[in-house]
Design an enzyme around this catalytic site. Structure first.
Site, mmCIF file in Angstrom:
data_model
loop_
_atom_site.group_PDB
_atom_site.id
_atom_site.type_symbol
_atom_site.label_atom_id
_atom_site.label_comp_id
_atom_site.label_asym_id
_atom_site.label_seq_id
_atom_site.Cartn_x
_atom_site.Cartn_y
_atom_site.Cartn_z
ATOM 1 C CG HIS A 134 -6.845 12.163 4.975
ATOM 2 N ND1 HIS A 134 -6.503 12.010 6.303
ATOM 3 C CD2 HIS A 134 -6.112 11.254 4.291
ATOM 4 C CE1 HIS A 134 -5.592 11.056 6.406
ATOM 5 N NE2 HIS A 134 -5.332 10.586 5.209
ATOM 6 N NE ARG B 147 -0.892 9.548 3.643
ATOM 7 C CZ ARG B 147 -1.327 10.694 3.146
ATOM 8 N NH1 ARG B 147 -0.454 11.596 2.726
ATOM 9 N NH2 ARG B 147 -2.620 10.948 3.065
ATOM 10 C CG HIS C 207 0.520 4.682 4.271
ATOM 11 N ND1 HIS C 207 0.362 5.325 3.058
ATOM 12 C CD2 HIS C 207 -0.589 4.965 4.992
ATOM 13 C CE1 HIS C 207 -0.799 5.950 3.042
ATOM 14 N NE2 HIS C 207 -1.398 5.752 4.211
ATOM 15 C CE LYS D 97 -7.356 6.816 -1.967
ATOM 16 N NZ LYS D 97 -7.185 6.071 -0.698
ATOM 17 C CE1 TYR E 121 -1.405 9.075 10.705
ATOM 18 C CE2 TYR E 121 -3.224 10.249 9.690
ATOM 19 C CZ TYR E 121 -2.170 9.370 9.599
ATOM 20 O OH TYR E 121 -1.886 8.775 8.398
ATOM 21 N NE ARG F 162 -3.159 9.237 -0.209
ATOM 22 C CZ ARG F 162 -3.754 10.422 -0.171
ATOM 23 N NH1 ARG F 162 -3.258 11.420 -0.906
ATOM 24 N NH2 ARG F 162 -4.805 10.629 0.596
#
Length: 334
Positions: free
Chosen positions: A294, A271, A268, A198, A303, A162
């Site tokens: 994630h 990404r 993004h 994150k 995806y 990110r």
């Protein structure tokens, strides 16, 4: 490829051993795969297909199983299984087909298992090879800022980070020169980098040789003692020189325009490009989840809808020689 005389149901224990030994998945992940595949075995029995062998599995069978999942009710409730829950079962079946391919057992390719899509599922924008190349080549590397920007773009695509994770890096974390020396002695091609992303979740990302060379060119040109890996050359006196996520986004927007790419291309999107690239290569979605940081696999499933032969060709030509795919449980994050 070889045909197996064993029915699919008898391969499941071997598959669970495989994900333990070969994939190194946790015992909890193994339990989940076992539970999700049990649903498929229940369906086989219901349809009188207990003796179905891997090479006998057809696209029609996959479609009928998807219909079965879509019409399955959750427990004693009247509600059908949510799309995301259906996908857990389908992803487990995909992994079983990947196991067959790994063992040279004739069966359908895993991409034949299509995931369920909800009405609100997001579209994934990503760049194809020539677009990625145009973007990476856009900065003017005759200037210090251009060297920084080239290194920044290369790092984003190589790692799938990110933009906030990227701008938080410090130069002491990136041992570029030492890694390139080891590469010269054939001790490795890529560099591992531990980051905290994150939600405070730690993960490992990988810097390709191409990215390391871009970073070295940038760092060799710097004559400052600033701590951040990427600094802002237009900072006000007395202000932090660390490049902010917003500044990085603006820089990328500038190069998107210079490269003649869609204006919707954001950090993004790089990404997304990284993720679809690895998935097209055949990386297991659980492993991709680890790559992206994630917390929940539902965020990674988006995806799986874009895998195609075109993406496989992209990976073979570009990412396959420059990055190292490595290892990989509900919510939405990217």
């Amino acid at each position: 490829m070889k045909n197996s005389d064993k029915p699919i149901v008898e391969h499941v224990p071997d598959f669970l051993d495989w994900i333990d030994v070969e994939r190194g998945l946790s015992s909890k992940s193994q339990e989940n795969y076992s539970r999700f595949l049990r649903k498929f075995l229940v369906w086989l029995k219901k349809e009188g297909l207990e003796d179905l062998k891997p090479h006998e599995l057809s696209p029609a069978h996959l479609w009928e199983y998807r219909v079965f999942l879509a019409r399955t009710h959750h427990g004693s409730q009247e509600k059908s299984l949510k799309k995301s829950t259906q996908n857990y079962y389908l992803i487990a079946l995909r992994s079983l087909l990947n196991y067959f391919a790994e063992r040279d057992i004739t069966s359908l390719p895993s991409e034949k298992v299509k995931l369920a899509r909800g009405k609100g599922d997001p579209d994934v924008r990503f760049l194809v090879l020539d677009q990625v190349e145009r973007l990476l080549e856009a900065p003017d590397t005759n200037t210090l800022a251009g060297l920084r920007d080239r290194a920044l773009l290369e790092t984003l695509f190589s790692t799938g980070m990110r933009v906030s994770e990227l701008t938080a890096l410090n130069r002491e974390q990136v041992k570029v020169k030492e890694t390139l020396v080891r590469q010269a002695h054939h001790e490795g091609e890529d560099m591992e980098l531990g980051i905290v992303g994150k939600g405070g979740r730690a993960r490992t990302v990988y810097l390709s040789q191409r990215t390391l060379k871009a970073l070295k060119a940038y760092l060799d040109a710097r004559d400052d003692m600033e701590q951040p890996l990427f600094i802002n050359y237009r900072s006000l006196i007395g202000a932090s020189r660390r490049l902010t996520p917003r500044s990085a986004q603006n820089l990328i927007k500038k190069y998107v325009i210079l490269a003649g790419l869609p204006i919707t291309t954001t950090p993004h999107v790089l990404r997304h490009s990284f993720a679809t690239d690895l998935l097209a290569k055949g990386v297991d979605i659980k492993i991709l989840q680890e790559f992206l940081g994630h917390k929940n696999i539902a965020a990674t499933q988006i995806y799986a809808h874009v895998t195609s032969k075109q993406l496989r060709d992209i990976h073979r030509k570009f990412h396959g020689s420059n990055t190292s795919p490595q290892d990989g449980s509900n919510g939405s994050e990217q």
